[in-house]
Design an enzyme around this catalytic site. Structure first.
Site, mmCIF file in Angstrom:
data_model
loop_
_atom_site.group_PDB
_atom_site.id
_atom_site.type_symbol
_atom_site.label_atom_id
_atom_site.label_comp_id
_atom_site.label_asym_id
_atom_site.label_seq_id
_atom_site.Cartn_x
_atom_site.Cartn_y
_atom_site.Cartn_z
ATOM 1 N N ASN A 33 0.831 -1.213 0.000
ATOM 2 C CA ASN A 33 0.000 0.000 0.000
ATOM 3 C C ASN A 33 0.863 1.259 0.000
ATOM 4 O OD1 ASN A 33 -3.022 -0.393 0.091
ATOM 5 N ND2 ASN A 33 -2.372 -1.922 1.580
ATOM 6 N N MET A 84 0.650 -3.259 11.889
ATOM 7 C CA MET A 84 -0.051 -4.356 12.552
ATOM 8 C C MET A 84 -0.155 -4.209 14.074
ATOM 9 S SD MET A 84 -1.046 -5.784 9.913
ATOM 10 C CE MET A 84 -1.853 -7.279 10.498
ATOM 11 N N ARG A 85 0.077 -3.019 14.576
ATOM 12 C CA ARG A 85 -0.034 -2.799 16.022
ATOM 13 C C ARG A 85 -1.226 -1.911 16.323
ATOM 14 N NH1 ARG A 85 3.747 -6.287 18.239
ATOM 15 N NH2 ARG A 85 5.707 -6.068 17.117
ATOM 16 N N ILE A 86 -1.787 -2.124 17.502
ATOM 17 C CA ILE A 86 -2.893 -1.258 17.926
ATOM 18 C C ILE A 86 -2.298 -0.045 18.646
ATOM 19 C CG2 ILE A 86 -4.884 -1.106 19.468
ATOM 20 C CD1 ILE A 86 -5.459 -4.036 18.761
ATOM 21 N N HIS A 142 -8.505 -0.909 5.794
ATOM 22 C CA HIS A 142 -8.888 -2.205 6.354
ATOM 23 C C HIS A 142 -9.547 -3.029 5.242
ATOM 24 C CE1 HIS A 142 -9.953 -4.979 9.572
ATOM 25 N NE2 HIS A 142 -11.138 -5.101 8.993
ATOM 26 N N LEU A 178 -11.279 0.179 17.810
ATOM 27 C CA LEU A 178 -10.634 -0.480 16.681
ATOM 28 C C LEU A 178 -11.525 -0.517 15.423
ATOM 29 C CD1 LEU A 178 -8.033 -2.072 15.950
ATOM 30 C CD2 LEU A 178 -9.304 -4.158 16.487
ATOM 31 N N GLU A 182 -7.392 -1.871 -2.760
ATOM 32 C CA GLU A 182 -6.746 -1.062 -1.707
ATOM 33 C C GLU A 182 -5.756 -0.090 -2.340
ATOM 34 O OE1 GLU A 182 -5.191 -3.038 1.810
ATOM 35 O OE2 GLU A 182 -6.377 -4.808 1.361
HETATM 36 C C1 GRF Z 1 -3.449 -4.827 3.715
HETATM 37 O O1 GRF Z 1 -4.394 -5.777 3.303
HETATM 38 C C2 GRF Z 1 -4.070 -3.854 4.685
HETATM 39 O O2 GRF Z 1 -5.398 -3.564 4.399
HETATM 40 C C3 GRF Z 1 -3.979 -4.622 5.974
HETATM 41 O O3 GRF Z 1 -2.732 -5.269 5.925
HETATM 42 C C4 GRF Z 1 -2.356 -5.468 4.566
HETATM 43 C C5 GRF Z 1 -1.018 -4.791 4.398
HETATM 44 O O4 GRF Z 1 -0.475 -4.957 3.138
HETATM 45 N N1 GRF Z 1 -4.161 -3.742 7.096
HETATM 46 P P1 GRF Z 1 0.794 -4.113 2.677
HETATM 47 O O5 GRF Z 1 1.860 -4.227 3.769
HETATM 48 O O6 GRF Z 1 0.377 -2.704 2.433
HETATM 49 O O7 GRF Z 1 1.258 -4.801 1.428
#
Ligand code: GRF
Length: 188
Positions: free
Chosen positions: A15, A90-92, A109, A144, A174
């Site tokens: 992303n 990946m952390r809150i 998301h 969240l 995305e």
């Molecule tokens: C994506 O699917 C995003 O929506 C989710 O984790 C994934 C991350 O992908 N939160 P990347 O690291 O951007 O390739």
């Protein structure tokens, strides 16, 4: 006026890469000034450095999240960035961090929120038997995956889908949607 972005990423960073491509193609008037990661081995760090972006791995301690968050908040404030973009982070984040940047943190998301919050939303969608899923860009609040929705994209779910095929179809959207959401943010 260019939008200034600080990106937080934990992993492969596709992303982040998609946003960077839009900027470099002149299709998104924004500047990524900072990339922060909680994982020193995150491919996103290397990618950012190759593009001349200030990229830093900050130590993350699950027992004391404030160590990471203090360092991150300080770096973001020093960079002067207007927006914080969570891209596979990946952390809150704690309410203290979120409230330090009210209405300025974005997340993506891979589900149509408010459905399927939390972990493995693609598998949750398959388990629920829905015929459509997708992705959502939203503002981050302490609850969240619950902040105001900015943009959504819909994809079909096929009978033959597994988590991998559905995730790939959503990920393609995305990559388009995140840049679109940033483009549509207000200037100040
Ligand atoms: C994506 O699917 C995003 O929506 C989710 O984790 C994934 C991350 O992908 N939160 P990347 O690291 O951007 O390739």
């Amino acid at each position: 006026m260019s939008k200034t972005l600080a990106v937080l990423a934990s992993g492969r960073g596709s992303n982040f890469q998609a946003i960077l491509r839009e900027i470099e193609a002149g299709k998104l008037d924004a500047e990524i000034r900072l990339l922060l990661s909680d994982r020193a081995e995150a491919p996103a760090l290397e990618m950012a450095r190759e593009h001349g972006i200030d990229a830093r791995a900050l130590p993350y301690d699950r027992q004391d999240r404030s160590l990471f968050e203090q360092a991150a908040a300080q770096a973001i404030e020093e960079s002067g960035c207007q927006w914080i973009v969570l891209a596979g982070f990946m952390r809150i984040l704690t309410p203290e961090f979120i409230e330090r940047f009210p209405g300025r943190i974005l997340n993506i998301h891979p589900s149509l929120l408010p459905a399927f919050k939390g972990l493995k939303p693609q598998q949750q969608a398959l388990d629920a038997g829905v015929k459509f899923s997708g992705c959502t860009v939203h503002l981050v609040i302490p609850d969240l995956d619950a902040g105001p929705i900015l943009e959504q994209a819909v994809v079909p779910v096929y009978d033959a889908d597994d988590e991998e095929s559905l995730s790939a179809r959503i990920l393609e959207q995305e990559h388009r949607l995140y840049a679109e959401a940033i483009r549509n943010l207000p200037d100040s």
